[in-house]
Design a protein around this motif. Structure first.
Motif, PDB file in Angstrom:
ATOM      1  N   ARG A  74      48.936 110.558 115.700  1.00 38.60           N
ATOM      2  CA  ARG A  74      47.729 110.603 114.860  1.00 38.60           C
ATOM      3  C   ARG A  74      47.926 111.547 113.670  1.00 38.60           C
ATOM      4  O   ARG A  74      47.482 111.257 112.557  1.00 38.60           O
ATOM      5  CB  ARG A  74      46.523 111.028 115.699  1.00 38.60           C
ATOM      6  CG  ARG A  74      46.138 110.006 116.773  1.00 38.60           C
ATOM      7  CD  ARG A  74      44.785 110.320 117.352  1.00 38.60           C
ATOM      8  NE  ARG A  74      44.453 109.501 118.506  1.00 38.60           N
ATOM      9  CZ  ARG A  74      43.982 108.253 118.452  1.00 38.60           C
ATOM     10  NH1 ARG A  74      43.804 107.679 117.274  1.00 38.60           N
ATOM     11  NH2 ARG A  74      43.687 107.582 119.543  1.00 38.60           N
ATOM     12  N   TYR A  87      50.161 109.900 110.932  1.00 36.35           N
ATOM     13  CA  TYR A  87      49.428 108.926 110.117  1.00 36.35           C
ATOM     14  C   TYR A  87      48.326 109.593 109.298  1.00 36.35           C
ATOM     15  O   TYR A  87      48.010 109.156 108.193  1.00 36.35           O
ATOM     16  CB  TYR A  87      48.823 107.836 111.012  1.00 36.35           C
ATOM     17  CG  TYR A  87      49.805 106.764 111.406  1.00 36.35           C
ATOM     18  CD1 TYR A  87      49.859 105.555 110.725  1.00 36.35           C
ATOM     19  CD2 TYR A  87      50.690 106.957 112.465  1.00 36.35           C
ATOM     20  CE1 TYR A  87      50.770 104.569 111.087  1.00 36.35           C
ATOM     21  CE2 TYR A  87      51.597 105.979 112.836  1.00 36.35           C
ATOM     22  CZ  TYR A  87      51.631 104.785 112.145  1.00 36.35           C
ATOM     23  OH  TYR A  87      52.543 103.813 112.499  1.00 36.35           O
ATOM     24  N   ALA A  88      47.738 110.658 109.837  1.00 30.32           N
ATOM     25  CA  ALA A  88      46.641 111.336 109.142  1.00 30.32           C
ATOM     26  C   ALA A  88      47.100 111.945 107.824  1.00 30.32           C
ATOM     27  O   ALA A  88      46.316 112.063 106.880  1.00 30.32           O
ATOM     28  CB  ALA A  88      46.043 112.417 110.038  1.00 30.32           C
ATOM     29  N   GLY A 119      46.325 109.607 105.346  1.00 29.52           N
ATOM     30  CA  GLY A 119      44.946 109.125 105.384  1.00 29.52           C
ATOM     31  C   GLY A 119      44.777 107.854 106.174  1.00 29.52           C
ATOM     32  O   GLY A 119      43.865 107.061 105.914  1.00 29.52           O
ATOM     33  N   GLN A 159      45.157 105.716 110.248  1.00 30.96           N
ATOM     34  CA  GLN A 159      45.143 105.840 111.699  1.00 30.96           C
ATOM     35  C   GLN A 159      46.166 104.871 112.274  1.00 30.96           C
ATOM     36  O   GLN A 159      46.297 103.750 111.771  1.00 30.96           O
ATOM     37  CB  GLN A 159      43.752 105.539 112.261  1.00 30.96           C
ATOM     38  CG  GLN A 159      42.687 106.535 111.853  1.00 30.96           C
ATOM     39  CD  GLN A 159      41.475 106.481 112.766  1.00 30.96           C
ATOM     40  OE1 GLN A 159      41.596 106.532 113.981  1.00 30.96           O
ATOM     41  NE2 GLN A 159      40.295 106.386 112.170  1.00 30.96           N
ATOM     42  N   ARG A 161      41.384 103.506 117.426  1.00 33.58           N
ATOM     43  CA  ARG A 161      41.023 104.302 116.262  1.00 33.58           C
ATOM     44  C   ARG A 161      39.746 105.105 116.496  1.00 33.58           C
ATOM     45  O   ARG A 161      38.951 104.794 117.387  1.00 33.58           O
ATOM     46  CB  ARG A 161      40.856 103.402 115.036  1.00 33.58           C
ATOM     47  CG  ARG A 161      39.741 102.402 115.133  1.00 33.58           C
ATOM     48  CD  ARG A 161      39.702 101.503 113.886  1.00 33.58           C
ATOM     49  NE  ARG A 161      39.275 102.239 112.719  1.00 33.58           N
ATOM     50  CZ  ARG A 161      40.065 102.563 111.711  1.00 33.58           C
ATOM     51  NH1 ARG A 161      41.337 102.243 111.713  1.00 33.58           N
ATOM     52  NH2 ARG A 161      39.592 103.233 110.678  1.00 33.58           N
ATOM     53  N   LEU A 218      37.728 111.575 113.311  1.00 40.06           N
ATOM     54  CA  LEU A 218      39.140 111.923 113.479  1.00 40.06           C
ATOM     55  C   LEU A 218      39.420 113.347 113.018  1.00 40.06           C
ATOM     56  O   LEU A 218      40.073 114.118 113.724  1.00 40.06           O
ATOM     57  CB  LEU A 218      40.020 110.942 112.704  1.00 40.06           C
ATOM     58  CG  LEU A 218      41.514 111.282 112.645  1.00 40.06           C
ATOM     59  CD1 LEU A 218      42.121 111.328 114.032  1.00 40.06           C
ATOM     60  CD2 LEU A 218      42.258 110.278 111.767  1.00 40.06           C
ATOM     61  N   LYS A 219      38.926 113.711 111.846  1.00 35.35           N
ATOM     62  CA  LYS A 219      39.184 115.039 111.292  1.00 35.35           C
ATOM     63  C   LYS A 219      38.651 116.135 112.228  1.00 35.35           C
ATOM     64  O   LYS A 219      39.331 117.111 112.510  1.00 35.35           O
ATOM     65  CB  LYS A 219      38.541 115.170 109.914  1.00 35.35           C
ATOM     66  CG  LYS A 219      38.800 116.497 109.206  1.00 35.35           C
ATOM     67  CD  LYS A 219      38.240 116.458 107.802  1.00 35.35           C
ATOM     68  CE  LYS A 219      38.523 117.772 107.059  1.00 35.35           C
ATOM     69  NZ  LYS A 219      37.784 118.894 107.626  1.00 35.35           N
ATOM     70  N   LEU A 271      40.912 116.364 115.423  1.00 34.49           N
ATOM     71  CA  LEU A 271      42.200 117.008 115.187  1.00 34.49           C
ATOM     72  C   LEU A 271      42.035 118.513 114.972  1.00 34.49           C
ATOM     73  O   LEU A 271      42.844 119.319 115.454  1.00 34.49           O
ATOM     74  CB  LEU A 271      42.896 116.377 113.977  1.00 34.49           C
ATOM     75  CG  LEU A 271      43.361 114.931 114.171  1.00 34.49           C
ATOM     76  CD1 LEU A 271      43.995 114.403 112.889  1.00 34.49           C
ATOM     77  CD2 LEU A 271      44.342 114.812 115.336  1.00 34.49           C
TER      78      LEU A 271
END
Length: 324
Positions: free
Chosen positions: A208, A211-212, A215, A217, A223, A240-241, A244
């Motif tokens: 993750r 890929y982050a 920007g 997923q 996702r 997601l942000k 993480l």
């Protein structure tokens, strides 16, 4: 006594499950063997690749995973709606990617006509394959069997590679799901196999984060769909942000053993699932020690046990303390 798998999976209550497979005698069959010094680290890559390969075929999504030296952690999402939407041909094609199928399914795929008697058996087979493609037991079976065969061939031996039975936990609500995912993603850090999430090989959090940076997923993982809303797309009900950042902060607390540093922290995810920072740290450092069986708030536990006709509610006291 072990509980039958069918009495642990209730898709009415939750589609999220935490699964653990351990090597026989918890030996380091995917790591460095202490006595001989021989390394089997490459087998962790086998497990990761096979896991993501199976996820493309099964109607089961991978939320989180960590492949360790002597065990694996998976958080899976069973997409029963998807498997029911697929037509018969799609079901057969998917299953043939895993196994040969039967003479009738091969005949059907080749476009040959089936007699009435053959159609009866064919329809029964399709129904069976449809159930298997959304079955955690079949998913884990095909994952573990493949790795065991490859390892035994490499070692030129026979016998068990994994313990006979994988364990599974139902994750009944968002609090349990978030805690378990963080627990899984931080496994290598707790085991001192990595210093940071981005250095944690063979984990979902590393995928993750990779890929982050762009920007994006990863397509091979379920996702993050963002905060729950009225029209909610398929995906994890978190940002997601935020997730993480949460994993990073929790990981720092675990590594530096500074529990007090998170008590005044206010992260969106913690506020939403209503877990105090102190309890959150306990959940993500001792998840399997604190909980055995289904995990969730007391109300979720009651519904889950009622649907599975189980009288005893496991973990109820710890769930009341930590997830209430």
């Amino acid at each position: 006594m072990a509980i039958a798998r069918k009495r642990q999976v209730s898709l009415v209550d939750t589609k999220y499950y935490h699964c653990i497979s351990r090597c026989v005698r918890r030996a380091f069959l995917c790591g460095e063997e202490h006595f001989t010094g021989q390394s089997y680290e490459h087998r962790r890559g086998w497990v990761e690749n096979k896991l993501l390969e199976l996820a493309k075929v099964f109607c089961i999504d991978v939320c989180a995973y960590a492949v360790m030296s002597n065990h694996t952690h998976l958080v899976l999402y069973v997409d029963d709606k998807k498997v029911n939407r697929l037509n018969d041909k799609a079901i057969i094609i998917r299953w043939h990617k895993l196994c040969k199928g039967t003479a009738l399914t091969q005949k059907y795929i080749q476009g040959e006509a089936l007699s009435k008697a053959e159609l009866i058996f064919f329809n029964q087979t399709v129904k069976e394959y449809r159930e298997r493609l959304s079955s955690i037991s079949w998913f884990m079976r095909l994952l573990n069997e493949d790795i065991a065969r490859r390892a035994n061939k490499e070692d030129n031996c026979t016998g068990r590679f994994w313990e006979g039975r994988f364990t599974s936990q139902a994750l009944l609500d968002e609090a349990a799901l978030a805690a378990c995912m963080a627990y899984v993603d931080l496994n290598p850090i707790r085991a001192k196999m990595a210093n940071t999430p981005e250095e944690s090989d063979h984990t979902s959090v590393k995928q993750r984060l990779t890929y982050a940076k762009e920007g994006k997923q990863p397509k091979q993982l379920l996702r993050f769909a963002g905060m729950p809303r009225q029209i909610m797309p398929k995906g994890l009900p978190f940002e997601l942000k935020s997730y993480l950042e949460l994993v990073e902060l929790t990981g720092r607390c675990i590594r530096e053993d500074k529990r007090g540093y998170i008590k005044s922290t206010h992260l969106p995810l913690l506020e939403r699932v209503n877990i105090s920072p102190e309890n959150w740290l306990k959940l993500t450092t001792q998840f399997t020690r604190v909980f055995h069986g289904a995990v969730g708030r007391p109300a979720s536990q009651a519904s889950y046990c009622e649907n599975l006709k189980r009288k005893r509610r496991a973990n109820i006291s710890n769930c009341e303390k930590l997830l209430a």
